[in-house]
Design a protein around this motif. Structure first.
Motif, PDB file in Angstrom:
ATOM      1  N   VAL A   1     -23.494 -18.544 -14.232  1.00 29.64           N
ATOM      2  CA  VAL A   1     -22.475 -17.685 -14.549  1.00 29.64           C
ATOM      3  C   VAL A   1     -22.397 -16.498 -14.629  1.00 29.64           C
ATOM      4  O   VAL A   1     -23.323 -15.820 -15.695  1.00 29.64           O
ATOM      5  CB  VAL A   1     -21.630 -18.528 -15.397  1.00 29.64           C
ATOM      6  CG1 VAL A   1     -20.321 -17.314 -15.924  1.00 29.64           C
ATOM      7  CG2 VAL A   1     -21.220 -19.566 -15.249  1.00 29.64           C
ATOM      8  N   GLU A   2     -21.278 -15.724 -13.550  1.00 31.69           N
ATOM      9  CA  GLU A   2     -22.257 -13.720 -14.082  1.00 31.69           C
ATOM     10  C   GLU A   2     -21.236 -13.504 -14.462  1.00 31.69           C
ATOM     11  O   GLU A   2     -20.786 -12.340 -14.840  1.00 31.69           O
ATOM     12  CB  GLU A   2     -22.654 -13.450 -12.875  1.00 31.69           C
ATOM     13  CG  GLU A   2     -24.386 -13.371 -11.984  1.00 31.69           C
ATOM     14  CD  GLU A   2     -24.387 -12.862 -11.090  1.00 31.69           C
ATOM     15  OE1 GLU A   2     -25.353 -12.133 -11.260  1.00 31.69           O
ATOM     16  OE2 GLU A   2     -24.055 -13.026  -9.693  1.00 31.69           O
ATOM     17  N   ARG A   3     -19.597 -14.448 -14.606  1.00 36.74           N
ATOM     18  CA  ARG A   3     -18.395 -13.917 -14.409  1.00 36.74           C
ATOM     19  C   ARG A   3     -17.760 -14.852 -15.410  1.00 36.74           C
ATOM     20  O   ARG A   3     -17.635 -15.752 -15.205  1.00 36.74           O
ATOM     21  CB  ARG A   3     -17.916 -12.935 -13.436  1.00 36.74           C
ATOM     22  CG  ARG A   3     -18.014 -12.130 -12.945  1.00 36.74           C
ATOM     23  CD  ARG A   3     -17.041 -11.503 -11.611  1.00 36.74           C
ATOM     24  NE  ARG A   3     -16.437 -12.611 -11.119  1.00 36.74           N
ATOM     25  CZ  ARG A   3     -16.861 -13.122  -9.776  1.00 36.74           C
ATOM     26  NH1 ARG A   3     -17.599 -12.737  -9.464  1.00 36.74           N
ATOM     27  NH2 ARG A   3     -16.027 -14.449  -9.474  1.00 36.74           N
ATOM     28  N   THR A   4     -16.358 -14.841 -16.442  1.00 37.40           N
ATOM     29  CA  THR A   4     -16.222 -15.196 -16.763  1.00 37.40           C
ATOM     30  C   THR A   4     -15.163 -16.279 -16.248  1.00 37.40           C
ATOM     31  O   THR A   4     -15.173 -17.787 -16.446  1.00 37.40           O
ATOM     32  CB  THR A   4     -15.130 -14.320 -17.809  1.00 37.40           C
ATOM     33  OG1 THR A   4     -16.018 -13.214 -18.544  1.00 37.40           O
ATOM     34  CG2 THR A   4     -13.870 -15.146 -19.237  1.00 37.40           C
ATOM     35  N   ASP A   5     -14.629 -15.264 -15.299  1.00 41.12           N
ATOM     36  CA  ASP A   5     -13.982 -17.117 -13.960  1.00 41.12           C
ATOM     37  C   ASP A   5     -14.494 -17.769 -13.446  1.00 41.12           C
ATOM     38  O   ASP A   5     -14.407 -18.271 -13.390  1.00 41.12           O
ATOM     39  CB  ASP A   5     -12.785 -15.415 -13.411  1.00 41.12           C
ATOM     40  CG  ASP A   5     -13.472 -14.687 -12.864  1.00 41.12           C
ATOM     41  OD1 ASP A   5     -14.980 -14.965 -12.191  1.00 41.12           O
ATOM     42  OD2 ASP A   5     -12.935 -13.795 -11.479  1.00 41.12           O
ATOM     43  N   GLN A   6     -15.888 -17.358 -13.507  1.00 44.04           N
ATOM     44  CA  GLN A   6     -17.162 -18.385 -13.300  1.00 44.04           C
ATOM     45  C   GLN A   6     -17.385 -19.702 -13.579  1.00 44.04           C
ATOM     46  O   GLN A   6     -17.526 -20.963 -12.905  1.00 44.04           O
ATOM     47  CB  GLN A   6     -17.503 -17.476 -12.161  1.00 44.04           C
ATOM     48  CG  GLN A   6     -17.552 -16.934 -11.366  1.00 44.04           C
ATOM     49  CD  GLN A   6     -19.208 -16.479 -10.894  1.00 44.04           C
ATOM     50  OE1 GLN A   6     -20.563 -16.361 -11.983  1.00 44.04           O
ATOM     51  NE2 GLN A   6     -19.395 -15.497  -9.690  1.00 44.04           N
ATOM     52  N   PHE A   7     -17.184 -19.755 -14.755  1.00 43.55           N
ATOM     53  CA  PHE A   7     -17.348 -20.789 -15.758  1.00 43.55           C
ATOM     54  C   PHE A   7     -16.704 -22.134 -15.735  1.00 43.55           C
ATOM     55  O   PHE A   7     -17.145 -23.049 -15.723  1.00 43.55           O
ATOM     56  CB  PHE A   7     -16.694 -19.892 -17.555  1.00 43.55           C
ATOM     57  CG  PHE A   7     -17.260 -20.547 -18.596  1.00 43.55           C
ATOM     58  CD1 PHE A   7     -19.029 -21.081 -18.701  1.00 43.55           C
ATOM     59  CD2 PHE A   7     -16.629 -21.850 -19.502  1.00 43.55           C
ATOM     60  CE1 PHE A   7     -19.563 -22.114 -19.319  1.00 43.55           C
ATOM     61  CE2 PHE A   7     -17.183 -23.172 -20.407  1.00 43.55           C
ATOM     62  CZ  PHE A   7     -18.444 -22.582 -20.170  1.00 43.55           C
TER      63      PHE A   7
ATOM     64  N   ALA B   1     -15.252 -23.462 -13.339  1.00 46.48           N
ATOM     65  CA  ALA B   1     -15.519 -24.436 -12.244  1.00 46.48           C
ATOM     66  C   ALA B   1     -16.919 -25.080 -12.169  1.00 46.48           C
ATOM     67  O   ALA B   1     -17.453 -25.604 -11.992  1.00 46.48           O
ATOM     68  CB  ALA B   1     -15.739 -23.803 -10.965  1.00 46.48           C
ATOM     69  N   ALA B   2     -17.946 -24.025 -12.661  1.00 49.68           N
ATOM     70  CA  ALA B   2     -19.468 -24.089 -13.395  1.00 49.68           C
ATOM     71  C   ALA B   2     -19.743 -25.045 -13.928  1.00 49.68           C
ATOM     72  O   ALA B   2     -20.440 -26.618 -13.864  1.00 49.68           O
ATOM     73  CB  ALA B   2     -20.563 -23.624 -13.774  1.00 49.68           C
TER      74      ALA B   2
ATOM     75  N   ARG C   1     -19.445  -8.865 -18.348  1.00 51.87           N
ATOM     76  CA  ARG C   1     -18.746  -9.443 -17.721  1.00 51.87           C
ATOM     77  C   ARG C   1     -18.458 -11.085 -17.631  1.00 51.87           C
ATOM     78  O   ARG C   1     -17.813 -11.363 -17.629  1.00 51.87           O
ATOM     79  CB  ARG C   1     -18.846  -9.353 -15.885  1.00 51.87           C
ATOM     80  CG  ARG C   1     -19.386  -7.783 -15.410  1.00 51.87           C
ATOM     81  CD  ARG C   1     -19.352  -8.012 -13.899  1.00 51.87           C
ATOM     82  NE  ARG C   1     -20.561  -8.325 -13.129  1.00 51.87           N
ATOM     83  CZ  ARG C   1     -21.069  -8.865 -12.362  1.00 51.87           C
ATOM     84  NH1 ARG C   1     -19.959  -8.685 -11.282  1.00 51.87           N
ATOM     85  NH2 ARG C   1     -21.999  -9.116 -11.490  1.00 51.87           N
TER      86      ARG C   1
ATOM     87  N   GLU D   1     -26.403 -23.864 -12.743  1.00 42.70           N
ATOM     88  CA  GLU D   1     -25.642 -23.065 -11.843  1.00 42.70           C
ATOM     89  C   GLU D   1     -25.694 -22.481 -12.310  1.00 42.70           C
ATOM     90  O   GLU D   1     -26.047 -21.546 -13.710  1.00 42.70           O
ATOM     91  CB  GLU D   1     -24.118 -23.768 -12.867  1.00 42.70           C
ATOM     92  CG  GLU D   1     -23.590 -25.006 -12.503  1.00 42.70           C
ATOM     93  CD  GLU D   1     -22.428 -25.113 -10.888  1.00 42.70           C
ATOM     94  OE1 GLU D   1     -21.862 -23.605 -10.920  1.00 42.70           O
ATOM     95  OE2 GLU D   1     -21.621 -25.586 -10.431  1.00 42.70           O
TER      96      GLU D   1
END
Ligand SMILES: Cc1ncc(C[n+]2csc(CCOP(=O)(O)OP(=O)(O)O)c2C)c(N)n1
Ligand SMILES: [Mg+2]
Length: 560
Positions: free
Chosen positions: A510-516, A518-519, A365, A508
């Motif tokens: 990050v477990e999914r690309t879309d969180q990166f 913002a993190a 993910r 932080e």
């Protein structure tokens, strides 16, 4: 510095020698063996003493400080265990040709050679990984040794020097006169050298320039770029030297390092002129010494190197030029052949590079390729990207576009743990620049304690920890050579974000690309050093191969 009747302690003489040489920051772990030197620093507020948590970190910081500033990095450690810990950074500086001066407290002169407490003979210990090792036996000669250390570390092929300081010598007083700042001695190319280079270039049809090594600065990189541009030359760089040539430039053809572009390797083989500037062409750059014929390359071979000892060592050059990078680059800037016959060759080399650096999709993910695309957009050109060793660093090595000098701090020695301390020193050297570390979970834990140093000195770096729960590089090799026989490569890891917070840093996950995105932005905005843990699928062992795929291929090969 205060003195009684012009007498100064060995420690004071030493620190005065550093001050004269423009040293503004020193990295250390203190020890009782050099108290008199520490005490001398107390009176010299213009030199910042950065206390580190481990001597390896201190030495790696000194190495990076030198790469950032162009002046020797200075590190102080105690005898015995302090010196053995620091050796990790000395070896890095040696392989990277970084000017560094390591000062080590030593047992008192009247105890020497009895294996006194923590006593080591540093001449023997550092013999192979330092340019020069000496012990100062006489307080009055401290200025002479310090001066020589600055000359030796910067001149010819730059590198580390080690000075051992018997503790009683440091405490004793003497009144020698002051020294002047040392100036790096750089060999200049001769007129005949430049003429011959122009002639060889004039005869070439498929020339390739290969750039690497130490001794560069921004001006030299600029001059070299102007030369490449004027002659439409294809330019490759060696392992971890991507910041020597703007990766977004039309002449840039990629790097020769671990897992190189096969098309670039082919291009080296097909070239009829190699202009090798500053690089040694070691094992990593030459696919284990197979890429270029030894000792007589089949191409015309120009080798430019700052120290004569490397010229003719492995490869017999058509033209050997003993010159420093700045002097050579300044001279070569004016070299222009008529109409280059190789414009298409250079265009093809560039196209090969662009195709090679399109990030792939991987299992899991967290899509590192998308993250690299995002970072290439987001990071300013002068950002500093740091790494140590491990497959996670491949993302930065292959897919990040380095666009300015000193934007990459990575050890050519492939030493794990380099990234974090390097980042601390880079950020302290130039707080305006964004500093990002690519560390694997194994890599991070080697020098992770320097996060405390980052917090203490306000070095607001961003550390990306690629967590795959293993020493993935070695696991990859295991699966290739001994498929399915996993041994000593699994890791049980801490909660990296919580660990960061415990240090007073920002954390932080990050477990999914879309969180990166913002993190990352939260990390930058936090006003603290930050750690972003990227939870990677263990299957995604390299950008191009999966763990089970490597195992399967190896098992099939064993059956065949
Ligand atoms: C100081 C040091 N010790 C050991 C090695 C051998 N080594 C190279 S890569 C690697 C594993 C790196 O693991 P990690 O940091 O988790 O990155 P990954 O490969 O899993 O992405 C090891 C042990 C090394 N290069 N340097
Ligand atoms: Mg790992």
């Amino acid at each position: 510095m205060t003195s009684k009747n012009n007498l100064r302690t060995g420690g004071q003489l030493l620190v005065d020698g550093l001050r004269v040489n423009g040293v503004d920051r020193v990295f250390c772990v203190p020890g009782e063996s050099y108290l008199a030197a520490l005490d001398a620093f107390h009176d010299v507020p213009e030199i910042q003493l950065v206390v580190c948590r481990h001597e390896s970190g201190a030495a790696m910081m000194a190495d990076t400080h030198a790469r950032m500033t162009g002046r020797p990095g200075v590190v102080f450690v105690t005898r015995g265990p302090g010196a053995t810990n620091a050796s990790a950074g000395v070896h890095i500086a040696f392989q990277d040709s970084t000017p560094m001066i390591l000062f080590i407290g030593q047992v008192a002169r009247d105890f020497l050679d009895r294996e006194a407490f923590q006593e080591i003979d540093y001449r023997r210990m550092f013999g192979q990984m330092a340019k020069w090792v000496a012990e100062i036996a006489d307080t009055a000669r401290v200025p002479e040794y310090v001066s020589r250390a600055f000359y030796v570390s910067q001149s010819g092929r730059p590198g580390p020097v080690v000075l051992s300081l018997p503790e009683d010598m440091l405490a004793e007083r003497a009144a020698p006169s002051d020294i002047l700042a040392a100036k790096a001695v750089e060999a200049h190319p001769g007129e005949a050298d430049m003429k011959e280079l122009a002639q060889l270039l004039g005869k070439a049809e498929r020339p390739l320039m290969i750039v690497g090594g130490g001794g560069w600065n921004a001006g030299a990189c600029d001059d070299l770029r102007a030369f490449a541009e004027a002659n439409a030359l294809a330019v490759a760089v060696t392992f971890r030297c991507q910041d020597k040539f703007d990766n977004s430039h039309a002449c840039y053809a990629g790097d020769l390092g671990v897992g190189p572009n096969p098309k670039l390797l082919q291009r080296v083989r097909e070239s009829d002129l190699l202009v090798v500037v500053g690089a040694r062409l070691g094992e990593m750059t030459t696919v284990g010494y197979t890429l270029i014929d030894i000792p007589k390359p089949k191409q015309a071979f120009v080798h430019v190197y700052p120290g004569p000892e490397e010229l003719g060592r492995v490869y017999q050059p058509t033209l050997a030029v003993n010159a420093g990078m700045k002097a050579f680059a300044a001279a070569v800037r004016a070299v222009k052949v008529g109409q280059p016959k190789w414009r298409q060759w250079t265009k093809d080399a560039r196209a090969d590079y662009l195709a090679w650096t399109k990030p792939p999709k991987i299992p899991g993910r967290v899509q590192m390729g998308e993250i690299m695309d995002w970072l290439n957009e987001r990071l300013p050109a002068d950002s500093v990207v740091c790494n140590g060793a491990g497959n996670f660093a491949t993302w930065a090595n292959r897919f990040y576009r380095y666009r300015s000098f000193a934007s990459l701090m990575g050890p050519t020695s492939g030493s794990m743990g380099f990234g974090l301390p390097a980042a601390v020193a880079a950020k302290l050297a130039d707080p305006k620049r964004l500093v990002v570390v690519f560390a694997g979970d194994g890599d991070f834990m080697m020098t992770g304690q320097e996060l405390a140093t980052a917090v203490q000195y306000g070095a607001d770096i961003v550390v990306l920890v690629g967590n795959n729960g293993m020493l993935g590089t070695i696991r990859m090799h295991q699966e290739r050579e001994y498929p399915g026989r996993v041994c000593a490569t699994d890791l049980a890891n801490p909660d990296f974000a919580a660990l960061a917070r415990a240090y007073g840093a920002h954390g932080e996950v990050v477990e999914r690309t879309d969180q990166f995105a913002a993190a990352f932005e939260a990390a930058v905005k936090s006003g603290k050093p930050a750690v972003i843990e990227l939870r990677l699928d263990p299957e995604a062992i390299t950008p191009m191969a999966t763990l089970s795929g490597i195992r399967k291929a190896a098992l099939e090969k064993a059956k065949a």
